[in-house]
Design an enzyme around this catalytic site. Structure first.
Site, PDB file in Angstrom:
ATOM      1  N   HIS A  87      30.760  10.961 -27.837  1.00 31.47           N
ATOM      2  CA  HIS A  87      32.015  10.535 -28.457  1.00 31.47           C
ATOM      3  C   HIS A  87      32.980  11.711 -28.534  1.00 31.47           C
ATOM      4  O   HIS A  87      32.624  12.808 -28.964  1.00 31.47           O
ATOM      5  CB  HIS A  87      31.785   9.979 -29.862  1.00 31.47           C
ATOM      6  CG  HIS A  87      33.051   9.484 -30.509  1.00 31.47           C
ATOM      7  ND1 HIS A  87      33.703   8.351 -30.077  1.00 31.47           N
ATOM      8  CD2 HIS A  87      33.811  10.002 -31.513  1.00 31.47           C
ATOM      9  CE1 HIS A  87      34.793   8.169 -30.810  1.00 31.47           C
ATOM     10  NE2 HIS A  87      34.885   9.161 -31.682  1.00 31.47           N
ATOM     11  N   SER A  88      34.225  11.489 -28.093  1.00 31.80           N
ATOM     12  CA  SER A  88      35.291  12.491 -28.146  1.00 31.80           C
ATOM     13  C   SER A  88      34.860  13.733 -27.358  1.00 31.80           C
ATOM     14  O   SER A  88      34.534  13.616 -26.181  1.00 31.80           O
ATOM     15  CB  SER A  88      35.633  12.805 -29.606  1.00 31.80           C
ATOM     16  OG  SER A  88      36.875  13.445 -29.718  1.00 31.80           O
ATOM     17  N   MET A  89      34.822  14.912 -27.953  1.00 29.56           N
ATOM     18  CA  MET A  89      34.342  16.078 -27.226  1.00 29.56           C
ATOM     19  C   MET A  89      32.970  15.824 -26.637  1.00 29.56           C
ATOM     20  O   MET A  89      32.647  16.279 -25.537  1.00 29.56           O
ATOM     21  CB  MET A  89      34.285  17.301 -28.148  1.00 29.56           C
ATOM     22  CG  MET A  89      33.808  18.573 -27.447  1.00 29.56           C
ATOM     23  SD  MET A  89      33.545  19.998 -28.538  1.00 29.56           S
ATOM     24  CE  MET A  89      31.836  19.713 -29.039  1.00 29.56           C
ATOM     25  N   SER A 116      32.855   7.660 -25.006  1.00 29.65           N
ATOM     26  CA  SER A 116      33.611   7.044 -26.098  1.00 29.65           C
ATOM     27  C   SER A 116      34.698   7.978 -26.619  1.00 29.65           C
ATOM     28  O   SER A 116      34.470   9.174 -26.811  1.00 29.65           O
ATOM     29  CB  SER A 116      32.638   6.691 -27.233  1.00 29.65           C
ATOM     30  OG  SER A 116      33.318   6.266 -28.385  1.00 29.65           O
TER      31      SER A 116
END
Length: 261
Positions: A94-96, A122
């Site tokens: 997720h994200s990074m 994500s």
């Protein structure tokens, strides 16, 4: 604890036990995040998937270690622990964490090591040769502004000097890693992608999310959720359903279905 990098969360005792051949899902947290961010998802996916979460240095039980501020070094360090997993597995970031998961998958492919059956990405747009929006943050004030925008840290943490001092070293290192990372084109991965994005994410648009499809030869599916950058917990049953389907469709074997999913 699974070695230095990976953590497993036990599910509540009434939950059915995982079988010996249960597929694994290895989860990579967002900037400033820790392995425990995936505790709700781990419980929602049990017993269909055996969830392991990456613990980056500089947080929680690794808080006395120096955070890693280079995304390439972080992916290098995680490649062996991921490759050492036995049986089928998938990666979720997720994200990074989506960027780290992708870079780990690239390294596994380059080194002909056992790779994931699926990649679930994500809250992050596909990498490009130029830094993404909000990636290069020069000051603590810039970081706190973006963290407030994303909503990933409660205001109480940012407003309390003692708590803020505890979280800032990891946030600084993570944003240095993201901001300095230079994506270099290479062979696309032969892994199916499932991309999750929110319709009101202030930093990731649907077009950016769908661009992940250009980096795989095995097909990419985009799922859009209502909400902001941190939509996972708000849509936990649906996220668990999408993740379970992505792993199942990758052909890693039968998955049990938890009641109420």
């Amino acid at each position: 604890m699974q070695g230095e990098w990976l953590r497993r969360f036990d599910t509540p005792s009434p939950a059915p036990r995982r079988g010996a051949g249960t597929p694994r899902l290895i989860c990579f947290p967002h900037a400033g995040g820790a392995a425990s961010a995936f505790l709700p998802l781990a419980r929602a996916l049990a017993p269909a998937l055996d969830v392991l979460a990456v613990q980056y240095p500089g947080r929680q039980d690794r808080r006395h270690e120096q955070p890693v501020d280079d995304l390439g070094r972080l992916a290098d360090a995680l490649t062996a622990p991921v490759a050492n997993q036995t049986g089928p597995y998938a990666l979720f970031g997720h994200s990074m964490g989506a960027l780290v998961a992708y870079e780990v998958a690239r390294r596994l492919a380059e080194r002909s090591l056992p790779g994931p059956a699926a990649l679930i990405l994500s809250g992050r747009g596909a990498p490009t040769a130029r830094p993404a929006r909000y990636d290069r943050l020069r000051t603590d004030q810039d970081i706190m502004r973006v963290v407030r925008l994303l909503g990933g840290t409660t205001p109480r943490v940012l407003e309390d000097p003692e708590l803020r001092d505890m979280v800032m070293p990891a946030l600084r290192a993570d944003y240095r890693a993201i901001g300095a990372h230079v994506w270099r084109p290479g062979p696309p991965l032969d892994i199916p992608f499932t991309v999750l994005v929110a319709d009101a994410d202030p930093v990731v648009g649907r077009d950016e999310a769908e661009a992940w499809g250009e980096l795989t030869t095995a097909g990419s599916t985009t799922r859009v959720f209502h909400g902001g950058h941190f939509f996972l917990d708000a849509h936990l049953p649906r996220v668990a359903e999408v993740v379970t389907a992505a792993v199942s469709e990758a052909g890693v074997g039968p998955l049990a279905v938890t009641e109420g999913r």
